[in-house]
Scaffold this motif. Structure first.
Motif, PDB file in Angstrom:
ATOM      1  N   SER A 100     -14.166  13.193  18.250  1.00 39.24           N
ATOM      2  CA  SER A 100     -14.005  14.557  18.757  1.00 39.24           C
ATOM      3  C   SER A 100     -14.322  15.583  17.672  1.00 39.24           C
ATOM      4  CB  SER A 100     -12.567  14.764  19.236  1.00 39.24           C
ATOM      5  OG  SER A 100     -11.680  14.800  18.134  1.00 39.24           O
ATOM      6  N   PRO A 101     -14.616  16.828  18.077  1.00 34.47           N
ATOM      7  CA  PRO A 101     -14.874  17.885  17.087  1.00 34.47           C
ATOM      8  C   PRO A 101     -13.707  18.087  16.108  1.00 34.47           C
ATOM      9  CG  PRO A 101     -15.626  18.589  19.236  1.00 34.47           C
ATOM     10  CD  PRO A 101     -14.895  17.299  19.454  1.00 34.47           C
ATOM     11  N   ASP A 102     -12.466  17.939  16.601  1.00 33.83           N
ATOM     12  CA  ASP A 102     -11.310  18.106  15.708  1.00 33.83           C
ATOM     13  C   ASP A 102     -11.291  17.044  14.621  1.00 33.83           C
ATOM     14  OD1 ASP A 102     -10.328  20.362  16.948  1.00 33.83           O
ATOM     15  OD2 ASP A 102      -9.013  19.255  18.310  1.00 33.83           O
ATOM     16  N   LEU A 103     -11.623  15.814  14.979  1.00 29.77           N
ATOM     17  CA  LEU A 103     -11.655  14.749  13.980  1.00 29.77           C
ATOM     18  C   LEU A 103     -12.828  14.917  13.027  1.00 29.77           C
ATOM     19  CD1 LEU A 103     -10.648  11.629  16.105  1.00 29.77           C
ATOM     20  CD2 LEU A 103      -9.390  12.578  14.164  1.00 29.77           C
ATOM     21  N   VAL A 104     -13.982  15.314  13.556  1.00 35.39           N
ATOM     22  CA  VAL A 104     -15.155  15.536  12.710  1.00 35.39           C
ATOM     23  C   VAL A 104     -14.869  16.666  11.714  1.00 35.39           C
ATOM     24  CG1 VAL A 104     -17.562  16.288  12.683  1.00 35.39           C
ATOM     25  CG2 VAL A 104     -16.776  14.676  14.433  1.00 35.39           C
ATOM     26  N   LYS A 137     -12.520   1.560   4.580  1.00 28.30           N
ATOM     27  CA  LYS A 137     -11.913   0.771   5.650  1.00 28.30           C
ATOM     28  C   LYS A 137     -10.786   1.517   6.345  1.00 28.30           C
ATOM     29  CE  LYS A 137     -10.930  -2.903   3.250  1.00 28.30           C
ATOM     30  NZ  LYS A 137     -11.530  -2.464   1.948  1.00 28.30           N
ATOM     31  N   THR A 138     -10.001   2.297   5.598  1.00 24.68           N
ATOM     32  CA  THR A 138      -8.872   3.001   6.221  1.00 24.68           C
ATOM     33  C   THR A 138      -9.361   3.954   7.305  1.00 24.68           C
ATOM     34  OG1 THR A 138      -7.556   2.836   4.195  1.00 24.68           O
ATOM     35  CG2 THR A 138      -6.895   4.490   5.810  1.00 24.68           C
ATOM     36  N   ALA A 139     -10.363   4.755   7.003  1.00 25.35           N
ATOM     37  CA  ALA A 139     -10.897   5.671   8.007  1.00 25.35           C
ATOM     38  C   ALA A 139     -11.525   4.920   9.169  1.00 25.35           C
ATOM     39  CB  ALA A 139     -11.927   6.609   7.373  1.00 25.35           C
ATOM     40  N   ALA A 140     -12.010   3.695   8.919  1.00 30.86           N
ATOM     41  CA  ALA A 140     -12.657   2.913   9.969  1.00 30.86           C
ATOM     42  C   ALA A 140     -11.690   2.555  11.086  1.00 30.86           C
ATOM     43  CB  ALA A 140     -13.283   1.645   9.384  1.00 30.86           C
ATOM     44  N   PHE A 141     -10.395   2.465  10.774  1.00 25.50           N
ATOM     45  CA  PHE A 141      -9.447   2.238  11.871  1.00 25.50           C
ATOM     46  C   PHE A 141      -8.604   3.465  12.197  1.00 25.50           C
ATOM     47  CE2 PHE A 141      -7.063   0.466   8.156  1.00 25.50           C
ATOM     48  CZ  PHE A 141      -5.865   1.170   8.251  1.00 25.50           C
ATOM     49  N   VAL A 142      -8.328   4.328  11.224  1.00 26.81           N
ATOM     50  CA  VAL A 142      -7.497   5.507  11.494  1.00 26.81           C
ATOM     51  C   VAL A 142      -8.206   6.479  12.439  1.00 26.81           C
ATOM     52  CG1 VAL A 142      -6.526   7.609  10.464  1.00 26.81           C
ATOM     53  CG2 VAL A 142      -6.097   5.378   9.403  1.00 26.81           C
ATOM     54  N   GLN A 166      -0.887   9.260   4.481  1.00 29.17           N
ATOM     55  CA  GLN A 166      -1.553  10.504   4.098  1.00 29.17           C
ATOM     56  C   GLN A 166      -2.899  10.647   4.800  1.00 29.17           C
ATOM     57  OE1 GLN A 166      -0.096  12.990   2.159  1.00 29.17           O
ATOM     58  NE2 GLN A 166      -1.831  14.099   3.083  1.00 29.17           N
ATOM     59  N   SER A 167      -3.620   9.539   4.955  1.00 28.35           N
ATOM     60  CA  SER A 167      -4.895   9.584   5.679  1.00 28.35           C
ATOM     61  C   SER A 167      -4.680   9.969   7.139  1.00 28.35           C
ATOM     62  CB  SER A 167      -5.595   8.221   5.601  1.00 28.35           C
ATOM     63  OG  SER A 167      -6.025   7.941   4.288  1.00 28.35           O
ATOM     64  N   VAL A 168      -3.627   9.441   7.750  1.00 24.23           N
ATOM     65  CA  VAL A 168      -3.314   9.801   9.131  1.00 24.23           C
ATOM     66  C   VAL A 168      -3.021  11.299   9.233  1.00 24.23           C
ATOM     67  CG1 VAL A 168      -1.654   9.499  11.014  1.00 24.23           C
ATOM     68  CG2 VAL A 168      -2.512   7.505   9.772  1.00 24.23           C
ATOM     69  N   LEU A 169      -2.265  11.824   8.275  1.00 24.70           N
ATOM     70  CA  LEU A 169      -1.966  13.262   8.276  1.00 24.70           C
ATOM     71  C   LEU A 169      -3.229  14.089   8.073  1.00 24.70           C
ATOM     72  CD1 LEU A 169       1.294  13.283   6.099  1.00 24.70           C
ATOM     73  CD2 LEU A 169       1.132  13.551   8.587  1.00 24.70           C
ATOM     74  N   ASP A 170      -4.077  13.671   7.134  1.00 26.31           N
ATOM     75  CA  ASP A 170      -5.294  14.439   6.834  1.00 26.31           C
ATOM     76  C   ASP A 170      -6.262  14.435   8.017  1.00 26.31           C
ATOM     77  OD1 ASP A 170      -4.334  15.012   4.319  1.00 26.31           O
ATOM     78  OD2 ASP A 170      -5.435  13.391   3.333  1.00 26.31           O
ATOM     79  N   TYR A 171      -6.528  13.260   8.562  1.00 19.53           N
ATOM     80  CA  TYR A 171      -7.503  13.168   9.651  1.00 19.53           C
ATOM     81  C   TYR A 171      -6.948  13.700  10.975  1.00 19.53           C
ATOM     82  CZ  TYR A 171     -10.252  10.205   6.532  1.00 19.53           C
ATOM     83  OH  TYR A 171     -10.989   9.717   5.473  1.00 19.53           O
ATOM     84  N   GLY A 172      -5.634  13.668  11.126  1.00 21.28           N
ATOM     85  CA  GLY A 172      -5.033  14.141  12.376  1.00 21.28           C
ATOM     86  C   GLY A 172      -4.482  15.540  12.308  1.00 21.28           C
ATOM     87  N   LEU A 195      -0.260  14.963  17.314  1.00 20.40           N
ATOM     88  CA  LEU A 195       0.267  13.621  17.133  1.00 20.40           C
ATOM     89  C   LEU A 195       1.258  13.631  15.976  1.00 20.40           C
ATOM     90  CD1 LEU A 195      -3.049  11.551  17.389  1.00 20.40           C
ATOM     91  CD2 LEU A 195      -1.266  11.709  19.143  1.00 20.40           C
ATOM     92  N   ARG A 196       2.249  12.754  16.082  1.00 20.23           N
ATOM     93  CA  ARG A 196       3.224  12.628  15.003  1.00 20.23           C
ATOM     94  C   ARG A 196       3.118  11.248  14.376  1.00 20.23           C
ATOM     95  NH1 ARG A 196       8.810  15.028  17.698  1.00 20.23           N
ATOM     96  NH2 ARG A 196       8.081  17.176  18.032  1.00 20.23           N
TER      97      ARG A 196
END
Length: 434
Positions: A9-13, A51-56, A91-97, A102-103
């Motif tokens: 999605s644009p938000d994730l990009v 790899k982390t971004a590949a699944f997050v 931290q990756s989940v917080l940054d990308y999301g 989402l919490r």
């Protein structure tokens, strides 16, 4: 190809762009579409390849845009072997999301459970955890897995070895059978691949480099030296090479403490990090190292998995690991995200069998560099002796893993529907979930 072309999605990009990334890495290009399609995935890629971004990223996409109302129940569970890696993934989940509704929360041992319990009571969509603390909280009734859609085992080979397998099985027994399962790591032995198959349904395999290979961005060197002169050689290399920073691996906690005292006495800013340190002390040492305030971080293998330290130039194997696969993870702390790095292994005569086992694993010879004045006085064992002592077989690896498991198991550890093409997929082979 860019991230938008992968279906994000644009938000994730936008969040990815904020991190300075414009093009997906090979593991991301291959894994993200499969995760978005709801496939079970077994993915192997070299360390430092994203790899982390590949699944997050695909998980956040599915949670935000696929499925029903926001129940704030745990919809994704990410299991990791160490506290530091759990914090990093969170931290990756917080940054990308950051632009999504989402919490998330992270739970691990070594710290008080009350703040973690409070976060769970507020409701979370994504939970990152180490197995020990998660089991403790689950047994207290603090975690509800009834709405779980996705299970991720990061550093899956370590998660499934003798140190964690019993905890992993207990956790999986609590989860819905009909779920998506993802396993990511840089190394997968044949035994681990066979074991992983029992938890995956019709999995897609993603391999973007030869199995158990080390990145070509890391220059690898081995230095023959007498065991009692290793610390002296390390100090010489630090001074002669004017190294700005180095991550140094020792086999034991006491060895890390001893070496840290020696290099501090020699005038270097250094700190040890291992399982006997409090979590606050571990995090403080890691943060000061990442900021550049600390020149040397002396670590056991808790720092070998997943830690992302930007522009780390040098990794030192003061002691070679007993398990050859751990070497790949250790040197993967440098040479990340397209940067180059160097790996230095200090090798005494008794280390030669371990070094040869590593060379067989990565299918390449590691150049020996003799430093003048540090020529070893002892001689390496004969090839026949080396073969008898070398941890070549899976039995030898299992013994070393069992030996490490006791200190690792608790100290550092603290399926709903799957959308395919817009339809709910009822999983066959459900009985194989264990």
């Amino acid at each position: 190809m860019d991230f938008e072309a992968l279906g994000l999605s644009p938000d994730l990009v936008k969040a990815v762009t904020n991190r300075g990334y414009t093009e997906p890495t090979p593991i991301q290009s291959k894994a993200i579409p499969l995760v978005l399609d709801g496939c079970d995935v077994l993915a192997a890629a070299q360390t430092g390849t994203g790899k982390t971004a590949a699944f997050v990223l695909p998980i956040l996409q599915r949670l935000a845009f696929v499925g029903g109302a926001r129940s704030r129940q745990v919809r994704t569970l990410v299991l990791t072997p160490t506290r530091e890696l759990a914090s990093q993934i969170h931290q990756s989940v917080l940054d990308y999301g950051q632009y999504l509704d989402l919490r998330s929360a992270v739970v691990f041992g070594g710290v008080k459970a009350d703040p973690q319990i409070a976060a769970l009571k507020q409701g979370v969509d994504v939970l990152i955890a180490t197995p020990g603390r998660l089991l403790d909280l689950a047994q207290q009734g603090m975690v509800d897995f009834s709405a779980l859609e996705v299970l991720v085992l990061d550093e899956a080979d370590r998660m499934l070895d003798m140190g964690f397998i019993h905890d992993i099985r207990r956790i999986i027994d609590m989860l819905p059978v009909n779920r998506q399962t993802l396993m990511f790591s840089a190394t997968f032995s044949k035994d681990i691949r066979s074991l992983a198959a029992s938890y995956l349904v019709d999995p897609e395999s993603v391999d973007v480099a030869p199995a158990n290979s080390a990145t070509e961005l890391v220059e690898q060197m081995a230095y023959p030296v007498d065991r009692e002169r290793k610390s002296e050689l390390l100090i010489h290399l630090l001074r002669d090479g004017q190294w700005s920073q180095a991550l140094v691996f020792c086999r034991t906690k006491h060895g890390a403490n001893r070496l840290a005292k020696k290099v501090v006495s020699a005038g270097f800013a250094a700190a040890p990090i291992h399982g006997n340190k409090s979590q606050n002390a571990r995090q403080r040492a890691l943060d000061t190292f990442k900021s550049g305030e600390l020149q040397l971080l002396i670590a056991t293998d808790i720092a070998a998995r997943g830690l992302d330290i930007e522009q780390l130039p040098e990794v030192v194997n003061f002691d070679l690991p007993s398990v050859p696969e751990d070497y790949v993870h250790r040197i993967g702390r440098t040479g990340r995200a397209g940067s180059t790095g160097r790996s230095h292994s200090l090798v005494s005569a008794e280390d030669e069998p371990l070094l040869r086992a590593i060379e067989r694993l990565i299918r390449r010879d590691i150049p020996r560099v003799q430093v003048p004045g540090f020529e070893p006085s002892d001689t390496p064992p004969s090839p026949d002796t080396a073969q008898r002592r070398s941890p070549r077989s899976s039995d030898a690896r299992s013994k070393s893993q069992r030996a490490a498991a006791g200190s690792r198991r608790r100290g550092d550890t603290g399926g709903a529907s799957s959308a395919r093409g817009g339809r709910v997929s009822v999983r066959k082979k459900a009985a194989s979930r264990g």
